[in-house]
Scaffold this motif. Sequence first.
Motif, PDB file in Angstrom:
ATOM      1  N   TRP A 203      -2.823 -10.614  -1.276  1.00  0.00           N
ATOM      2  CA  TRP A 203      -3.381 -11.568   0.025  1.00  0.00           C
ATOM      3  C   TRP A 203      -5.510 -11.469  -0.379  1.00  0.00           C
ATOM      4  N   HIS A 204      -5.612 -10.088  -0.621  1.00  0.00           N
ATOM      5  CA  HIS A 204      -6.992 -10.290  -1.190  1.00  0.00           C
ATOM      6  C   HIS A 204      -7.128 -11.269  -2.245  1.00  0.00           C
ATOM      7  N   GLU A 205      -6.529 -11.328  -3.304  1.00  0.00           N
ATOM      8  CA  GLU A 205      -6.760 -12.081  -4.881  1.00  0.00           C
ATOM      9  C   GLU A 205      -6.506 -13.616  -4.432  1.00  0.00           C
ATOM     10  N   ARG A 206      -5.633 -14.104  -2.682  1.00  0.00           N
ATOM     11  CA  ARG A 206      -6.076 -15.182  -2.603  1.00  0.00           C
ATOM     12  C   ARG A 206      -7.642 -15.600  -1.736  1.00  0.00           C
ATOM     13  N   GLY A 207      -7.860 -14.557  -1.794  1.00  0.00           N
ATOM     14  CA  GLY A 207      -9.981 -14.889  -1.447  1.00  0.00           C
ATOM     15  C   GLY A 207      -9.696 -14.455   0.234  1.00  0.00           C
ATOM     16  N   LYS A 208      -8.653 -14.170   0.390  1.00  0.00           N
ATOM     17  CA  LYS A 208      -8.939 -13.143   2.282  1.00  0.00           C
ATOM     18  C   LYS A 208      -8.868 -12.281   2.202  1.00  0.00           C
ATOM     19  N   GLU A 209      -9.185 -11.858   3.978  1.00  0.00           N
ATOM     20  CA  GLU A 209      -9.616 -10.121   4.352  1.00  0.00           C
ATOM     21  C   GLU A 209      -8.739  -9.859   5.251  1.00  0.00           C
ATOM     22  N   SER A 210      -8.821  -8.113   4.953  1.00  0.00           N
ATOM     23  CA  SER A 210      -7.468  -7.651   6.335  1.00  0.00           C
ATOM     24  C   SER A 210      -7.908  -6.580   6.831  1.00  0.00           C
ATOM     25  N   ASN A 211      -7.122  -6.108   7.864  1.00  0.00           N
ATOM     26  CA  ASN A 211      -7.787  -4.229   7.702  1.00  0.00           C
ATOM     27  C   ASN A 211      -6.453  -3.796   7.185  1.00  0.00           C
ATOM     28  N   ALA A 212      -6.622  -2.263   7.527  1.00  0.00           N
ATOM     29  CA  ALA A 212      -6.100  -1.169   7.218  1.00  0.00           C
ATOM     30  C   ALA A 212      -5.469  -0.647   8.397  1.00  0.00           C
ATOM     31  N   THR A 213      -4.371  -0.173   8.435  1.00  0.00           N
ATOM     32  CA  THR A 213      -4.156   1.013   9.877  1.00  0.00           C
ATOM     33  C   THR A 213      -3.512   1.965   8.851  1.00  0.00           C
ATOM     34  N   MET A 214      -3.747   3.208   9.688  1.00  0.00           N
ATOM     35  CA  MET A 214      -2.743   4.637   9.500  1.00  0.00           C
ATOM     36  C   MET A 214      -2.618   5.604  11.348  1.00  0.00           C
ATOM     37  N   LEU A 215      -1.247   5.952  10.627  1.00  0.00           N
ATOM     38  CA  LEU A 215      -0.196   6.029  11.960  1.00  0.00           C
ATOM     39  C   LEU A 215      -0.558   8.025  11.893  1.00  0.00           C
ATOM     40  N   PHE A 216      -1.378   8.717  12.898  1.00  0.00           N
ATOM     41  CA  PHE A 216      -1.237  10.131  12.732  1.00  0.00           C
ATOM     42  C   PHE A 216      -1.055  10.880  14.012  1.00  0.00           C
ATOM     43  N   GLY A 217      -0.813  12.100  13.747  1.00  0.00           N
ATOM     44  CA  GLY A 217      -1.124  12.507  14.851  1.00  0.00           C
ATOM     45  C   GLY A 217       0.280  12.802  15.335  1.00  0.00           C
ATOM     46  N   HIS A 218       1.443  12.983  14.247  1.00  0.00           N
ATOM     47  CA  HIS A 218       2.485  12.782  14.947  1.00  0.00           C
ATOM     48  C   HIS A 218       3.262  13.605  13.434  1.00  0.00           C
ATOM     49  N   VAL A 219       4.002  13.902  12.696  1.00  0.00           N
ATOM     50  CA  VAL A 219       4.859  15.182  12.005  1.00  0.00           C
ATOM     51  C   VAL A 219       3.944  15.226  10.709  1.00  0.00           C
ATOM     52  N   GLU A 220       3.011  13.925  10.101  1.00  0.00           N
ATOM     53  CA  GLU A 220       2.137  13.814   9.055  1.00  0.00           C
ATOM     54  C   GLU A 220       1.255  15.627   8.626  1.00  0.00           C
ATOM     55  N   SER A 221       0.916  15.700   8.144  1.00  0.00           N
ATOM     56  CA  SER A 221       0.139  17.066   7.735  1.00  0.00           C
ATOM     57  C   SER A 221      -1.497  16.362   7.549  1.00  0.00           C
ATOM     58  N   ASP A 234      -8.395   3.288  -3.618  1.00  0.00           N
ATOM     59  CA  ASP A 234      -7.593   2.746  -4.831  1.00  0.00           C
ATOM     60  C   ASP A 234      -7.383   1.052  -4.663  1.00  0.00           C
ATOM     61  N   LEU A 235      -7.129   0.861  -4.177  1.00  0.00           N
ATOM     62  CA  LEU A 235      -6.409  -0.598  -3.758  1.00  0.00           C
ATOM     63  C   LEU A 235      -8.035  -1.438  -3.071  1.00  0.00           C
ATOM     64  N   GLN A 236      -9.092  -0.817  -2.501  1.00  0.00           N
ATOM     65  CA  GLN A 236     -10.404  -1.656  -2.327  1.00  0.00           C
ATOM     66  C   GLN A 236     -11.163  -1.189  -3.232  1.00  0.00           C
ATOM     67  N   ASP A 237     -11.290  -0.722  -4.652  1.00  0.00           N
ATOM     68  CA  ASP A 237     -11.560  -0.368  -5.684  1.00  0.00           C
ATOM     69  C   ASP A 237     -11.548  -2.031  -6.354  1.00  0.00           C
ATOM     70  N   LYS A 238     -10.295  -2.213  -6.315  1.00  0.00           N
ATOM     71  CA  LYS A 238      -9.256  -3.322  -6.723  1.00  0.00           C
ATOM     72  C   LYS A 238      -9.935  -4.527  -6.137  1.00  0.00           C
ATOM     73  N   THR A 239     -10.204  -4.860  -5.137  1.00  0.00           N
ATOM     74  CA  THR A 239     -10.075  -5.748  -4.611  1.00  0.00           C
ATOM     75  C   THR A 239     -10.877  -6.252  -3.509  1.00  0.00           C
ATOM     76  N   GLY A 240     -11.629  -5.200  -2.626  1.00  0.00           N
ATOM     77  CA  GLY A 240     -12.499  -4.996  -1.616  1.00  0.00           C
ATOM     78  C   GLY A 240     -12.497  -6.125  -0.816  1.00  0.00           C
ATOM     79  N   GLY A 241     -10.858  -6.446  -0.612  1.00  0.00           N
ATOM     80  CA  GLY A 241     -11.044  -7.510   1.283  1.00  0.00           C
ATOM     81  C   GLY A 241     -10.495  -7.005   2.062  1.00  0.00           C
ATOM     82  N   PHE A 242     -10.906  -5.117   2.000  1.00  0.00           N
ATOM     83  CA  PHE A 242     -10.549  -4.290   3.408  1.00  0.00           C
ATOM     84  C   PHE A 242     -11.841  -4.998   4.089  1.00  0.00           C
ATOM     85  N   ASN A 243     -11.919  -5.049   5.345  1.00  0.00           N
ATOM     86  CA  ASN A 243     -12.981  -5.396   6.453  1.00  0.00           C
ATOM     87  C   ASN A 243     -13.140  -3.665   7.049  1.00  0.00           C
TER      88      ASN A 243
END
Length: 358
Positions: A203-221, A234-243
């Motif tokens: 999506w970023h390679e198409r010149g478009k922007e996006s967001n990223a979530t993380m669901l936390f507070g359940h069984v993860e550490s 790491d991905l943001q270093d490559k594309t810069g597409g996350f707002n």
Amino acid sequence: MDVFRMDLIQKVRNQERLTQKEGEALYDLDLYTLGELADEIRKEKYGNKSYFNINRHINPTNVCADICKFCAYSASRKNPNQYTMSHEEILDIVEKSVKNGAKEMHIVSAHNPNDGVEWYMGAFRKIKAKYPDLHIKAMTAAEVDFLTREYGHSYDEVLDMMIENGVDSMPGGGAEIFDEGVREYLCKGKVTSDQWLQIHQKWHERGKESNATMLFGHVESRAHRIDHMIRLRDLQDKTGGFNAFIPLVYQRDNNFLKVEDFPTGQEILKTYAISRIMLDNIPHIKAYWVTASVNLALIAQEFGCDDLDGTIEKESIQSAAGAASSHGMDLDDFVALIKNSGFQPIERDSLYNELEVY
Ligand code: V47
């Protein structure tokens, strides 16, 4: 004060990039030190500004072919009330929301195997034809992956269709927790972590922007949360597409995920602050008031967060699991709350251009 702790604090102050182990060690700092460090970064970038937008969340169907243990919204599990909106119903909602001043439609659906790709794409096309200036933020990477699995398209084809039909940006949903073991337990069969990242990269390679979530507070550490952040960094270093990065606090009602210990307010604030410190290349950290609760989201402004999401009008996914968000937030109340908490409310568009200073 031990040397490691002092070095860690100095490294953050020097704005040096932190490793997995250092990220985990941030959790051992006391809340105030951590908050101060995150606040320094936030202030340097945005001063006293706090961003929000006037938006509308539409969840056009709850019929879902996938099974996520944390989900209280999907109709294939406990919820017997299946619904799928027609395009006319969706357009009706859009029309009313635009009249109320909404500038963004945030459209996220369950993975509906009944109505085909055109049901998804046609809705976007019709909205865009009627409201060319309205920003359509739609289709999580999990939905993109579902359409490819169900209908035999490639990711490239689905992403191109989204652009052709008027989708402007992608929301950050479906990321959950990237650790493969936790993910297998939470939502086996859904988009994998690598696929989620691949879809956003394309999506970023198409010149478009996006967001990223993380669901936390359940069984993860805590280590899983840091790993999640580093994969995004790491991905943001490559594309810069996350707002924006949006840590979503797990809501516990009406679902199949059995959790013993829920995160304290302190743990949630630490996670926001650490997100700001670890994600040195993602501009905005969003305290989504829906899952944080309004009160904690306001405090989170002092722990690295510069965005509170929007007025949303209606919300079905997290409210099904207990969040007090089913009716959104009144604009005047929202502005007053931000002001009274000592910040300057800035209405932004979906790509963080400033529209109005309140
Ligand atoms: O991916 C599901 C989450 C997400 C629960 O991009 C739950 O600006 C908490 O992605 N407790 C969808 N969360 C929502 C989303 C989103 C929200 C706001 C802004 C943006 C953005 C994106 O909701 C899903 C899932 O992780 N979710 N169930 C629950 N019980």
